[in-house]
Every structure is written in C-alpha cells, then in structure tokens.
Design a protein around this motif. Structure first.
Motif, PDB file in Angstrom:
ATOM      1  N   ILE A  16       0.838  -1.201   0.000  1.00  0.00           N
ATOM      2  CA  ILE A  16       0.000   0.000   0.000  1.00  0.00           C
ATOM      3  C   ILE A  16       0.876   1.255   0.000  1.00  0.00           C
ATOM      4  N   GLN A  17       1.945   1.245   0.782  1.00  0.00           N
ATOM      5  CA  GLN A  17       2.864   2.385   0.795  1.00  0.00           C
ATOM      6  C   GLN A  17       3.504   2.574  -0.571  1.00  0.00           C
ATOM      7  N   LEU A  18       3.811   1.474  -1.241  1.00  0.00           N
ATOM      8  CA  LEU A  18       4.356   1.562  -2.601  1.00  0.00           C
ATOM      9  C   LEU A  18       3.330   2.183  -3.558  1.00  0.00           C
ATOM     10  N   LYS A  19       2.047   1.914  -3.353  1.00  0.00           N
ATOM     11  CA  LYS A  19       0.992   2.524  -4.181  1.00  0.00           C
ATOM     12  C   LYS A  19       0.987   4.036  -3.986  1.00  0.00           C
ATOM     13  N   ALA A  35       7.033   9.270   1.909  1.00  0.00           N
ATOM     14  CA  ALA A  35       7.513   9.905   0.675  1.00  0.00           C
ATOM     15  C   ALA A  35       7.794  11.384   0.897  1.00  0.00           C
ATOM     16  N   PHE A  36       6.896  12.071   1.600  1.00  0.00           N
ATOM     17  CA  PHE A  36       7.104  13.490   1.868  1.00  0.00           C
ATOM     18  C   PHE A  36       8.380  13.708   2.669  1.00  0.00           C
ATOM     19  N   LEU A  91      -1.838   3.878   3.550  1.00  0.00           N
ATOM     20  CA  LEU A  91      -1.681   4.809   2.437  1.00  0.00           C
ATOM     21  C   LEU A  91      -1.171   6.162   2.932  1.00  0.00           C
ATOM     22  N   VAL A  92      -1.759   6.666   4.001  1.00  0.00           N
ATOM     23  CA  VAL A  92      -1.302   7.933   4.581  1.00  0.00           C
ATOM     24  C   VAL A  92       0.143   7.800   5.037  1.00  0.00           C
ATOM     25  N   ALA A 141       1.684   6.633  -6.912  1.00  0.00           N
ATOM     26  CA  ALA A 141       0.716   7.677  -7.263  1.00  0.00           C
ATOM     27  C   ALA A 141       1.387   9.046  -7.319  1.00  0.00           C
ATOM     28  N   LEU A 142       2.226   9.344  -6.346  1.00  0.00           N
ATOM     29  CA  LEU A 142       2.948  10.626  -6.347  1.00  0.00           C
ATOM     30  C   LEU A 142       3.882  10.723  -7.551  1.00  0.00           C
ATOM     31  N   THR A 143       4.568   9.648  -7.842  1.00  0.00           N
ATOM     32  CA  THR A 143       5.480   9.623  -8.983  1.00  0.00           C
ATOM     33  C   THR A 143       4.718   9.809 -10.286  1.00  0.00           C
TER      34      THR A 143
END
Length: 105
Positions: free
Chosen positions: A6-9, A71-72, A64-65, A13-15
């Motif tokens: 989920i974290q990879l998703k 990522a941030f 997900l959050v 998404a950001l990428t």
C-alpha cells in the motif's frame, strides 16, 4: 494487500502525478488499496456492520497515509539538503496560509 504494498501505491501515485499522468489514472491507482468487498458478521445490526466496514477500510487508508508521509519526509529531507533559500517548513507555512485564505473567501 500488505502495508508495504500500500505504501508503494502511495509512492507510485505521487510519482505518476509528478510525471504528468492524468488524475483518473492516479485515482484508480489509489483506489486499488480500498477493499472491493467487506466481511460482515451474519445477522449484524447497522452499527456492527458499520464498524466492521470501518475497520476494514481504515487499515489500508492508514497505510496509504503512512506511505505519503514517508515519501514526503524523503523529499523534504532532500529539499532541505539542497541549499535553497527556503526550507520545507517555510513552504508548508505558505501553503497553510494560502489554504486558510481560501477558506475565508
């Protein structure tokens, strides 16, 4: 789906968004983490049904959050180390002020 997947998703998404993918693609990518079916106890009342669904939705949304936060943090650390005239905190404060101003319009 595991927390890691989920974290990879979130990172994907950001990428995708930064590389110019359309919002529908990004939305669909993020939508993949939400269960399409829910398990509810037989004979459950309205409240018990709602809580069962909430539990099953909250776990992937939490992961997900966490992926977005991870990522941030990586991007913010790189930005702060780049030697620019502004840092992450200043950018976030400017964004918050902008959003607050929009809220009063």
């Amino acid at each position: 789906m595991t927390d890691n997947e989920i974290q990879l998703k979130a990172i994907a998404a950001l990428t995708a968004l930064r590389s110019g993918a359309d919002s529908e693609f990004v939305s669909n990518l993020l939508g993949e983490v939400v269960p399409s079916e829910f398990v509810v106890p037989v004979g459950a009342g309205v409240e018990e049904t709602g809580l069962a669904v909430l539990r099953q939705v909250s776990h992937p949304l939490n992961a997900l959050v966490n992926g977005f936060i991870l990522a941030f943090d990586v991007v913010a650390t790189a930005l702060d180390g780049a030697g620019l005239d502004t840092d992450t905190e200043e950018l976030l404060q400017a964004l918050a002020l902008s959003l607050a101003a929009e809220d009063t319009d």
